[in-house]
Design a protein around this motif. Structure first.
Motif: not given
Length: 528
Positions: A424-433, A438-444, A478-480
């Protein structure tokens, strides 16, 4: 639950102005009369906790005596104090509280399963702390109250400040636990969460001795009776993700898993309020009403809570009875888990948003308990910090982590539970980048796991973490799903992933009792 020794008897139990099991309206009257808090537009009580806005782990100690000496996993988490140090400070606190005009007592239970519940009492200096205890623990019926014999006592004196040089503490605050005398002594801190977590630590000591696995997790049950567990530290989403309108909530934070199935240890919920909105978390938002306690939440002149205001702390909280959630299991029990979710808020942005674990991987990640400690959950934490917390609850485990891990492994085998790791943390880079998932993605993703939709989908194996990642999840791009695909700088991803893998390996070195199969289920760190 069978007890060995009665709790220490003291003068507080016969205090001339000891208010026992006041009703919610009566407690709110006392809170307002004593100016401990204010009534908000939602009907909840708002109170602040001063400089202690989170747990204070360095100030928690367990008394070392003939009862605890050989059982407790002593170390930096379970710090020891001598029995005479406890006795001396205990006497000081009792004398201090005896001079108070009134004290507040709650008698109730921890544990919804009557076969394993613990009769407790909480004696408070503050009325709002007593309301907190009433809402978080299990309130007895009138008949149960008449026959109630406390087996463990919490004494909370927030305005009593310890003297470290004289009292053997690390600061003015202290949380002392005596398993021999069955007393928890709290002082110097107004943070109500210490009351809740100290009882959880006690249950983590007592339940495994009865072959019941105590767990820092939330739990819910579907229409077909399928049970799901959500493990994770504060801030990873246990409360949010278990509050599902299509599933009945068993509990949001603490559970036991015994011969009868899963049961809630508590009678209420202690939800993080940061950025809370009706749109994103309607069940929690609507649960905060008359009788609830808002902790360190800022309210405006109209007394409307502002959940986006972090001027006091990011660790703003709401305590409310579980009955305030519309869709709950009554009683707070269900069968054996079909699905187990490990939640982690990975600040490195390299763990997959969801992956299916083998039993060996499940044991590895349970023992590792990786997440990023989020701002506000502890004093001094202002931004995410990578941490490993065994069994996703190390601060509350008096026994060795291997005790709980062994029990979980046996139960996964016995009931063929499916286990997933969810980031449930970060995507597309580390914290700060990068940005938070998204909560909606996690729920799905979790919905797909619970419905069995990921049991037969095509997967790809992560080259570093060895995790099986679903190639498709309904409602999620899919890319997520593949972390490296969300990073612009692929080399930076590989470096960050290898760095996290190294941390996993370094942390796991202490689990010398783990089998080779479990060790090999960890990340494939290409160390030199």
């Amino acid at each position: 639950m069978k007890m060995v020794e009665k709790p220490l008897v003291n003068e507080l139990y016969t205090h001339n102005h000891l208010q026992t099991n006041l009703t919610v309206p009566q407690l709110i009257e006392r809170i307002l009369d004593r100016e401990e808090g204010m009534l908000t537009a939602t009907g909840a009580v708002q109170a602040t906790t001063g400089k202690y806005t989170g747990r204070s782990p360095r100030d928690k100690f367990i008394v070392s005596d003939e009862v605890s000496e050989k059982n407790v996993d002593w170390g930096t988490v379970n710090q020891s104090i001598e029995e005479q140090v406890f006795d001396k400070l205990y006497r000081k606190v009792i004398n201090y509280l005896q001079d108070k005009k009134e004290l507040f007592q709650f008698k109730g239970f921890a544990g919804a399963d009557h076969d394993y519940r613990l009769p407790i009492q909480v004696i408070n200096e503050y009325a709002w702390h007593n309301l907190f205890a009433r809402q978080l623990f299990i309130t007895p019926t009138a008949e149960e109250l008449l026959n109630h014999q406390p087996a463990f006592t919490v004494v909370s004196a927030p305005t009593f400040k310890a003297n470290p040089e004289q009292d053997g503490t690390n600061s003015e605050a202290f949380i002392f636990v005596s398993f021999k005398k069955r007393v928890i002594l709290i002082g110097g801190t107004e943070y109500a969460g210490e009351i809740k977590k100290s009882i959880f630590s006690v249950m983590n000591y007592l339940l495994p001795q009865q072959n019941v696995l105590s767990m820092h997790c939330s739990a819910n049950v579907g229409k077909e009776g399928d049970v799901a567990l959500f493990f994770g530290l504060s801030g990873t989403g246990k409360t949010t993700l278990s509050a599902d309108p299509y599933r009945r909530l068993i509990g949001d934070d603490e559970h036991g898993w015994g011969p009868n199935g899963v049961f809630n240890i508590e009678g209420g919920c202690y939800a993080k309020c940061i950025n809370l909105s009706k749109e994103k978390e309607p069940q929690i938002f609507d649960a905060i009403r008359f009788g609830s306690v808002l902790e360190n939440v800022i309210v405006d002149k109209a007394r409307i809570p502002n959940y986006n205001d972090t001027s006091l702390t990011e660790n703003t909280r709401a305590a409310y009875p579980i009955e305030n959630i519309d869709n709950i299991a009554i009683p707070s029990m269900a069968g054996h888990p079909n699905t187990i979710i490990f939640l982690t808020a990975d600040a490195s942005g390299t763990l997959p948003p969801i992956s299916k674990l083998t039993k060996e991987q499940a044991m590895y990640h349970f023992l590792s308990g990786y997440t990023s400690k989020l701002a506000g959950t502890e004093r001094g934490v202002t931004e995410p910090q990578a941490t490993f917390s065994a069994c996703f609850g190390s601060p509350f485990l008096p026994l060795a982590p291997s005790t709980y891990a062994r029990m979980l492994g046996e139960k996964i085998d016995a009931y063929q539970s499916n286990v997933f790791l969810v980031n449930t943390g970060w995507t597309g880079g580390s914290y700060g980048v990068g940005k938070r998932m998204k909560l909606s993605y996690t729920r799905a993703m979790i919905h797909a796991a619970l419905e069995g939709e990921l049991n037969s989908v095509e997967t790809t194996k992560d080259s570093i973490f060895g995790l099986e990642i679903p190639m498709q999840v309904p409602g999620v791009p899919d890319e997520v799903l593949i972390p490296i695909n969300t990073w612009k700088d692929k080399a930076a991803y590989k470096e960050a992933a290898q760095s996290l893998a190294m941390k996993f390996h370094k942390n796991f070195e202490k689990f010398t009792e783990a089998s080779s199969d479990i060790v090999q289920a960890g990340p494939m760190y290409q160390g030199k």
